[in-house]
Motif scaffolding. Structure first.
Motif, PDB file in Angstrom:
ATOM      1  N   HIS A  89      20.348   6.910  -0.620  1.00 36.36           N
ATOM      2  CA  HIS A  89      19.003   6.199  -0.261  1.00 36.36           C
ATOM      3  C   HIS A  89      19.076   5.193   0.524  1.00 36.36           C
ATOM      4  N   LEU A 233       9.239  11.644   6.373  1.00 35.42           N
ATOM      5  CA  LEU A 233       8.306  11.430   7.423  1.00 35.42           C
ATOM      6  C   LEU A 233       7.286  12.406   8.033  1.00 35.42           C
ATOM      7  N   VAL A 282      -2.904   6.866  -2.384  1.00 41.61           N
ATOM      8  CA  VAL A 282      -1.851   7.798  -3.211  1.00 41.61           C
ATOM      9  C   VAL A 282      -1.077   6.475  -4.858  1.00 41.61           C
ATOM     10  N   THR A 285       3.528   6.714  -7.287  1.00 39.30           N
ATOM     11  CA  THR A 285       4.163   7.243  -6.447  1.00 39.30           C
ATOM     12  C   THR A 285       4.880   8.435  -6.612  1.00 39.30           C
ATOM     13  N   ALA A 287       7.655   9.489  -7.034  1.00 40.39           N
ATOM     14  CA  ALA A 287       8.709   9.928  -7.795  1.00 40.39           C
ATOM     15  C   ALA A 287       8.459   8.920  -9.600  1.00 40.39           C
ATOM     16  N   LEU A 312      -0.264   3.148  -9.325  1.00 34.93           N
ATOM     17  CA  LEU A 312      -0.690   2.183  -8.552  1.00 34.93           C
ATOM     18  C   LEU A 312      -2.458   1.343  -8.445  1.00 34.93           C
ATOM     19  N   PHE A 340       1.181   0.548  -1.690  1.00 39.22           N
ATOM     20  CA  PHE A 340       2.919   1.100  -0.759  1.00 39.22           C
ATOM     21  C   PHE A 340       3.853   0.724  -1.114  1.00 39.22           C
ATOM     22  N   ALA A 344      12.931  -1.517  -2.870  1.00 36.83           N
ATOM     23  CA  ALA A 344      13.806  -0.693  -1.972  1.00 36.83           C
ATOM     24  C   ALA A 344      12.698   0.192  -1.678  1.00 36.83           C
ATOM     25  N   HIS A 345      11.751   0.726  -2.228  1.00 38.43           N
ATOM     26  CA  HIS A 345      11.529   1.302  -1.521  1.00 38.43           C
ATOM     27  C   HIS A 345      10.163   1.510  -0.711  1.00 38.43           C
ATOM     28  N   LEU A 348       8.042   3.068   3.797  1.00 44.14           N
ATOM     29  CA  LEU A 348       8.356   2.513   5.021  1.00 44.14           C
ATOM     30  C   LEU A 348       7.547   2.563   6.548  1.00 44.14           C
TER      31      LEU A 348
HETATM   32  C1  HEM Z   1      -1.665   4.978   3.934  1.00 46.46           C
HETATM   33  C2  HEM Z   1      -1.103   6.167   4.104  1.00 46.46           C
HETATM   34  C3  HEM Z   1       0.058   5.679   3.333  1.00 46.46           C
HETATM   35  C4  HEM Z   1       0.335   5.012   1.359  1.00 46.46           C
HETATM   36  C5  HEM Z   1      -0.577   4.335   0.708  1.00 46.46           C
HETATM   37  C6  HEM Z   1       2.018   5.281   1.278  1.00 46.46           C
HETATM   38  C7  HEM Z   1       2.328   4.618   0.366  1.00 46.46           C
HETATM   39  C8  HEM Z   1       3.698   5.490   0.100  1.00 46.46           C
HETATM   40  C9  HEM Z   1       4.340   5.011  -1.580  1.00 46.46           C
HETATM   41  C10 HEM Z   1       3.467   3.996  -2.711  1.00 46.46           C
HETATM   42  C11 HEM Z   1       5.485   4.741  -1.208  1.00 46.46           C
HETATM   43  C12 HEM Z   1       6.014   4.326  -2.067  1.00 46.46           C
HETATM   44  C13 HEM Z   1       6.954   5.105  -3.109  1.00 46.46           C
HETATM   45  C14 HEM Z   1       7.993   4.873  -4.147  1.00 46.46           C
HETATM   46  O1  HEM Z   1       7.664   3.144  -4.923  1.00 46.46           O
HETATM   47  O2  HEM Z   1       8.631   5.564  -4.737  1.00 46.46           O
HETATM   48  C15 HEM Z   1       6.254   5.450   0.113  1.00 46.46           C
HETATM   49  C16 HEM Z   1       6.875   5.629   0.643  1.00 46.46           C
HETATM   50  C17 HEM Z   1       7.901   6.098   1.257  1.00 46.46           C
HETATM   51  N1  HEM Z   1       6.151   5.769   2.329  1.00 46.46           N
HETATM   52 FE1  HEM Z   1       4.255   5.941   3.136  1.00 46.46          FE
HETATM   53  N2  HEM Z   1       2.993   5.790   2.468  1.00 46.46           N
HETATM   54  C18 HEM Z   1       1.885   5.644   3.391  1.00 46.46           C
HETATM   55  C19 HEM Z   1       2.124   6.159   4.699  1.00 46.46           C
HETATM   56  C20 HEM Z   1       3.061   6.589   5.207  1.00 46.46           C
HETATM   57  C21 HEM Z   1       3.830   6.525   6.658  1.00 46.46           C
HETATM   58  C22 HEM Z   1       2.758   7.085   7.893  1.00 46.46           C
HETATM   59  C23 HEM Z   1       4.633   7.167   7.075  1.00 46.46           C
HETATM   60  C24 HEM Z   1       5.596   7.439   7.974  1.00 46.46           C
HETATM   61  C25 HEM Z   1       5.482   8.522   8.833  1.00 46.46           C
HETATM   62  C26 HEM Z   1       5.562   6.880   5.026  1.00 46.46           C
HETATM   63  C27 HEM Z   1       6.464   6.980   5.022  1.00 46.46           C
HETATM   64  C28 HEM Z   1       7.166   6.398   3.437  1.00 46.46           C
HETATM   65  C29 HEM Z   1       8.210   6.900   3.547  1.00 46.46           C
HETATM   66  C30 HEM Z   1      10.028   7.213   4.206  1.00 46.46           C
HETATM   67  C31 HEM Z   1       8.660   6.522   1.824  1.00 46.46           C
HETATM   68  C32 HEM Z   1      10.061   6.443   0.816  1.00 46.46           C
HETATM   69  C33 HEM Z   1      10.674   5.694   1.050  1.00 46.46           C
HETATM   70  C34 HEM Z   1      12.152   4.907   0.062  1.00 46.46           C
HETATM   71  O3  HEM Z   1      12.012   5.618  -0.375  1.00 46.46           O
HETATM   72  O4  HEM Z   1      12.640   3.932   1.024  1.00 46.46           O
HETATM   73  N3  HEM Z   1       4.595   6.618   4.254  1.00 46.46           N
HETATM   74  N4  HEM Z   1       4.255   5.220   0.597  1.00 46.46           N
END
Ligand code: HEM
Length: 397
Positions: A89, A233, A282, A285, A287, A312, A340, A344-345, A348
């Motif tokens: 990760h 992504l 969402v 999460t 995972a 969430l 969000f 750590a996760h 992004l």
């Molecule tokens: C309203 C829009 C969005 C919401 C509500 C959202 C929500 C989330 C949530 C809840 C997680 C956490 C996952 C975890 O803890 O297991 C996450 C991780 C992530 N999101 Fe978003 N997301 C959004 C938009 C985006 C966008 C636009 C991108 C990139 C283009 C993105 C890329 C990622 C990535 C790569 C992770 C994994 C990060 C990691 O594991 O270090 N997300 N997102």
């Protein structure tokens, strides 16, 4: 642990309005043992703890210090970043985080132009009748992530189709995986082809930069991790923003007095935060988290190795943290929402989300101040919220 009338709380959540179910769970059974053996958490403090305490709660990637491989509940998503633990990760996140932010900043003027281009035909259509906002809500974030990665705009329909098949699979409800797995394979093949093209002829897009990073130092970003980052992504990159935009438009029309927050950039960020808190795009999460040892949450002992899902959308309506949580009130301290994730996760793409959602909602308010529902919108139920249709018209108010 008691029951809440239905042993299948999650089926209820997927079939209708989840918030009354969450409320009952939070009050009577905050750690709910689901029939698959997974635990659902609905209290804010429990969800936050699970997201933040990384040593105690691992992602299911199986690359933790114990080296133990955990069966992934949604194998389709087993390769994406949110399913991984260190060191995998850390490698993936380090490779992409700074580059992603830089590309978003650099492309801001392009994004602004795209937003106007997409608005123009909507304004035109609304001169003569009704339009459905969901097309714009999807097009803006999809075209943005495709542009950031340097993907050919003619591939839009292919990407939309694959993501639509992959996305519903990502949640604790089993049995939806087959179409998702096939779509994921196609998306990976497509991205492999794009990687090969960029090796031959790199551009100045984010994917070219990541391919170069892999070529220069394959130990820092091995090939399979490069593909996983790119896949993530796209899959994580736009259906969620689309859902956020859909919800934002509906709430803007439902609460015209509160839409004034959109009149300045600071207020717009508060408005977006409250949209994200009020109806988390969402609900779970991607995972689950796996406790490395037995833990006690809200008085319930969860065994080591179990799958734990922070809900969430439920945490965001916890009255212990947000007063009158069922009210949509921009300007409250809603930025503590867990939409969000956390730790750590933490998402992004969060900054891109604020940028796109506030840009589009602000322009809608400016260009179409009299936007009104043409018919009631159609809510989407399940892990991904938002709406399947948002018919709008002008000047009905
Ligand atoms: C309203 C829009 C969005 C919401 C509500 C959202 C929500 C989330 C949530 C809840 C997680 C956490 C996952 C975890 O803890 O297991 C996450 C991780 C992530 N999101 Fe978003 N997301 C959004 C938009 C985006 C966008 C636009 C991108 C990139 C283009 C993105 C890329 C990622 C990535 C790569 C992770 C994994 C990060 C990691 O594991 O270090 N997300 N997102």
């Amino acid at each position: 642990m008691g029951t809440i009338g239905s042993a299948d709380a999650l089926a209820d959540v997927h079939a209708g309005d989840p918030y009354p179910v969450y409320e009952r769970l939070r009050e009577t059974e905050p750690v709910h043992l689901f029939r698959t053996g997974s635990y659902l958490l609905t209290r804010y403090t429990d969800c936050q703890r699970v997201l933040v305490e990384r040593e105690c709660f691992r992602a299911p990637g199986g690359h933790g210090p114990s080296g133990r491989t955990v069966h992934h509940p949604t194998p389709v998503l087993s390769r994406v970043m949110s399913s991984q633990n260190p060191p995998r990760h850390t490698r993936m996140r380090t490779a992409v985080a700074r580059r992603f932010v830089e590309h978003v900043r650099r492309q801001q003027p392009w994004l602004s132009k795209l937003c106007d281009q997409l608005l123009e035909p909507l304004v035109e259509t609304l001169r003569n009748g009704a339009a459905d906002m969901t097309a714009l809500a999807e097009a803006f974030p999809r075209d943005t992530i495709m542009h950031l990665l340097g993907l050919y705009p003619g591939d839009r329909d292919l990407v939309s189709m694959l993501v639509a098949d992959i996305f519903p699979t990502s949640g604790p409800l089993p049995g939806q995986d087959r179409a998702g797995a096939a779509a994921m394979r196609m998306l990976i093949d497509y991205l492999q082809g794009e990687v090969v093209r960029r090796r031959r002829a790199p551009g100045d897009d984010l994917m070219s930069e990541l391919v170069r990073a892999h070529t220069d130092c394959p130990e820092a970003l091995p090939h399979d991790e490069l593909i996983s980052v790119l896949t993530g992504l796209i899959v994580a990159g736009y259906p969620q923003i689309a859902a956020g935009i859909e919800t934002g438009v509906v709430l803007m029309m439902r609460h015209p007095d509160r839409a004034v927050f959109l009149d300045d950039p600071v207020g717009a960020r508060l408005f977006v935060d409250e949209v994200l808190r009020y109806d988390a795009p969402v609900q779970f999460t991607p995972a689950p988290r796996i406790p490395t040892k037995a833990v006690v949450l809200s008085g319930v002992t969860i065994p080591a190795g179990a799958q734990v899902w922070p809900v969430l959308g439920a945490a965001n309506r916890d009255p212990g943290v947000f007063s009158q949580p069922d009210e949509f009130r921009p300007g409250r301290d809603g930025s503590r929402h867990l939409s969000f994730g956390g730790g750590a996760h933490y998402c992004l793409g969060a900054e891109l989300v604020y940028l796109e959602m506030s840009m589009l909602l602000r322009r809608l308010r400016h260009r179409l101040p009299d936007l009104a529902p043409a018919q009631p919108p159609c809510q989407r139920f399940g892990r991904l919220r938002g709406f399947t249709s948002v018919p709008v018209i002008r000047g009905e108010r």
